[in-house]
Design a protein around this motif. Structure first.
Motif, mmCIF file in Angstrom:
data_model
loop_
_atom_site.group_PDB
_atom_site.id
_atom_site.type_symbol
_atom_site.label_atom_id
_atom_site.label_comp_id
_atom_site.label_asym_id
_atom_site.label_seq_id
_atom_site.Cartn_x
_atom_site.Cartn_y
_atom_site.Cartn_z
ATOM 1 N N ARG A 367 0.452 -1.250 -0.274
ATOM 2 C CA ARG A 367 -0.176 -0.018 -0.419
ATOM 3 C C ARG A 367 0.716 1.071 -0.028
ATOM 4 O O ARG A 367 0.778 2.040 -0.939
ATOM 5 N N ARG A 370 2.411 2.015 -3.386
ATOM 6 C CA ARG A 370 1.180 2.535 -4.247
ATOM 7 C C ARG A 370 0.600 3.615 -3.949
ATOM 8 O O ARG A 370 0.777 4.697 -4.712
ATOM 9 N N ARG A 371 1.029 4.668 -2.853
ATOM 10 C CA ARG A 371 0.499 5.500 -2.167
ATOM 11 C C ARG A 371 1.764 6.264 -3.026
ATOM 12 O O ARG A 371 1.579 7.508 -2.970
ATOM 13 N N LYS A 372 3.149 6.191 -2.500
ATOM 14 C CA LYS A 372 3.900 6.783 -3.105
ATOM 15 C C LYS A 372 3.974 7.230 -4.342
ATOM 16 O O LYS A 372 4.277 8.254 -5.265
ATOM 17 N N ASP A 373 3.604 6.034 -5.811
ATOM 18 C CA ASP A 373 3.398 6.404 -7.370
ATOM 19 C C ASP A 373 2.468 7.101 -7.081
ATOM 20 O O ASP A 373 2.357 8.363 -8.190
ATOM 21 N N ARG A 374 1.771 7.326 -6.581
ATOM 22 C CA ARG A 374 0.356 8.040 -6.884
ATOM 23 C C ARG A 374 0.618 9.302 -6.531
ATOM 24 O O ARG A 374 0.649 11.004 -7.671
ATOM 25 N N ILE A 375 1.506 10.363 -5.582
ATOM 26 C CA ILE A 375 1.758 10.990 -5.163
ATOM 27 C C ILE A 375 2.771 11.968 -6.341
ATOM 28 O O ILE A 375 2.583 12.669 -6.687
ATOM 29 N N GLN A 377 2.828 11.033 -9.247
ATOM 30 C CA GLN A 377 2.693 10.943 -10.602
ATOM 31 C C GLN A 377 1.138 12.310 -10.486
ATOM 32 O O GLN A 377 2.015 13.122 -11.553
ATOM 33 N N GLN A 378 0.810 12.264 -9.286
ATOM 34 C CA GLN A 378 0.495 14.162 -9.876
ATOM 35 C C GLN A 378 1.059 14.959 -8.743
ATOM 36 O O GLN A 378 0.799 16.006 -9.803
#
Length: 419
Positions: A367, A370-375, A377-378
């Motif tokens: 998890r 995935r949170r790191k990837d999302r940040i 990408q943002q």
């Protein structure tokens, strides 16, 4: 792994340096596999306690920029400039440094009008002093000084600028420069050889090498016309050999590598990029043990053997050399600290993450990733994730993905600038 050959190559490089000390224009031309060439040059310079920089040839200015960045990072260039000016005007260094720090721009302008304003040296010294602020960090100075050189209207002055800076440095510790060529581009190879010949004639004391693959070397030797440049190419040519497959197989067998499934990925790496003992030992460890903890080979730079291995490969490829930082910190909060990524190309905003044993120990780790990837990408970053165990087994697939990401980013940047 090839100690006898290393001794021979080191002796030839020492001879080249002896010629440089006599102001004989000398270009070391190392022909062989990329990693072997790079390691050979770096080891020779390290023994001489010299820094080095590696760049892919794009233009004369790109050579000057790359070398200047290394100089500014390892020398107090502002102090060296003031020392040189003090010698020219016969003034104490401390007094002159204080005067520059507290005098008006008008008075400084008058000063330069009296100090051979038309000479190349005075022009370059003044430009450097204007660029290198005493309040800046070395990284800021490197960036600003490099930018100044990129803005030169006439690229033909780039080597003259470099020569002035070279005269400021102690000859025995002057940084070296290794120049690589884009893959399979004969026109660039010919242009680069001509430019490098001019560079060693303008700055003969500079330790500089041209790294060539066998195909690039054959093209220059067969297609380049007889000239001063070709004579310098021939006189500096050193073939850097990679062990034959049979010898490498024996070396691997001595380390218990008998499984064909394990051997083939390592042999492919050696065939494509060359070998060093360190690289091969890391490859063996990665292929044999896929569940090794990420911190097994941690040091001040790398947190895992997979990082060490992939970085050496990225630094050997013309498309990726000098682009990626290892374990870089971003100005993005992640938990209670700044976010850190395995590999960062800040210019293209590409992040590479290697997922090893730690990443699969728990659902919380999954998890978190995935949170790191999302940040990321943002924030506009492209994130590439690979398994640590694949950096040897699927190396070409990983490198293809990185190259495609770079092309995609460059295309996006071009489109944005045109829009």
């Amino acid at each position: 792994m090839v100690s006898e050959q290393q001794t021979t190559v080191a002796a030839k490089l020492a001879l080249h340096q002896s010629q440089r000390c006599q102001s004989i224009p000398t270009l070391s031309v190392l022909m062989g596999k990329a990693i072997t060439v790079r390691q050979t040059w770096a080891q020779w310079l390290n023994k001489a306690h010299r820094q080095t920089t590696v760049c892919v040839y794009k233009s004369r200015v790109s050579l000057s920029k790359a070398w200047l960045s290394t100089v500014v990072q390892h020398y107090d260039l502002r102090s060296l400039v003031i020392q040189r000016i003090a010698t020219r005007v016969n003034q104490p260094v401390d007094r002159l440094a204080d005067w520059f720090a507290h005098t008006s721009d008008y008075q400084i302008q008058l000063f330069w009008q009296q100090v051979s304003p038309l000479s190349d040296e005075a022009r370059v010294l003044r430009s450097l002093l204007d660029t290198l602020s005493p309040a800046q960090t070395p990284d800021q100075q490197a960036k600003d000084a490099s930018a100044r050189w990129l803005q030169q209207e006439n690229p033909s002055t780039a080597f003259v600028n470099l020569a002035v800076i070279a005269r400021l440095l102690p000859p025995r510790s002057m940084p070296g420069l290794l120049v690589l060529l884009p893959d399979n581009d004969g026109a660039v190879a010919s242009t680069a050889l001509t430019a490098l010949t001019q560079l060693v004639e303008v700055v003969p004391i500079l330790p500089i090498a041209l790294g060539l693959t066998a195909a690039q070397g054959k093209h220059l030797l067969d297609q380049f016309p007889e000239s001063r440049a070709k004579a310098i190419l021939r006189s500096g040519l050193i073939e850097v050999l990679t062990p034959e497959p049979e010898s490498l197989m024996q070396w691997l067998g001595d380390r218990g590598m008998q499984d064909e499934h394990h051997l083939q990925p390592i042999l492919r790496v050696a065939e494509q990029y060359g070998t060093t003992t360190e690289l091969m030992e890391t490859a063996v460890a990665l292929v044999v043990s896929t569940s090794q903890p990420d911190s097994a080979e941690a040091d001040i730079v790398y947190r895992s053997q997979a990082e060490r291995f992939l970085f050496q490969i990225l630094e050997a490829k013309p498309t990726t050399v000098g682009r990626f930082q290892v374990n870089a910190r971003l100005d993005i909060n992640f938990g209670d600290r700044r976010m850190e990524v395995d590999f960062l190309d800040a210019e293209a905003k590409i992040v590479i993450e290697l997922d090893g044993h730690y990443h699969f120990k728990s659902l919380d780790n999954y998890r978190r990733d995935r949170r790191k990837d999302r940040i990321l990408q943002q924030q506009g970053f492209m994130v590439l994730r690979f398994l640590s165990e694949d950096v040897v087994k699927d190396l070409e697939g990983i490198l293809d993905a990185v190259d495609q990401a770079l092309v995609s980013r460059q295309s996006s940047a071009t489109y944005s600038s045109e829009a």
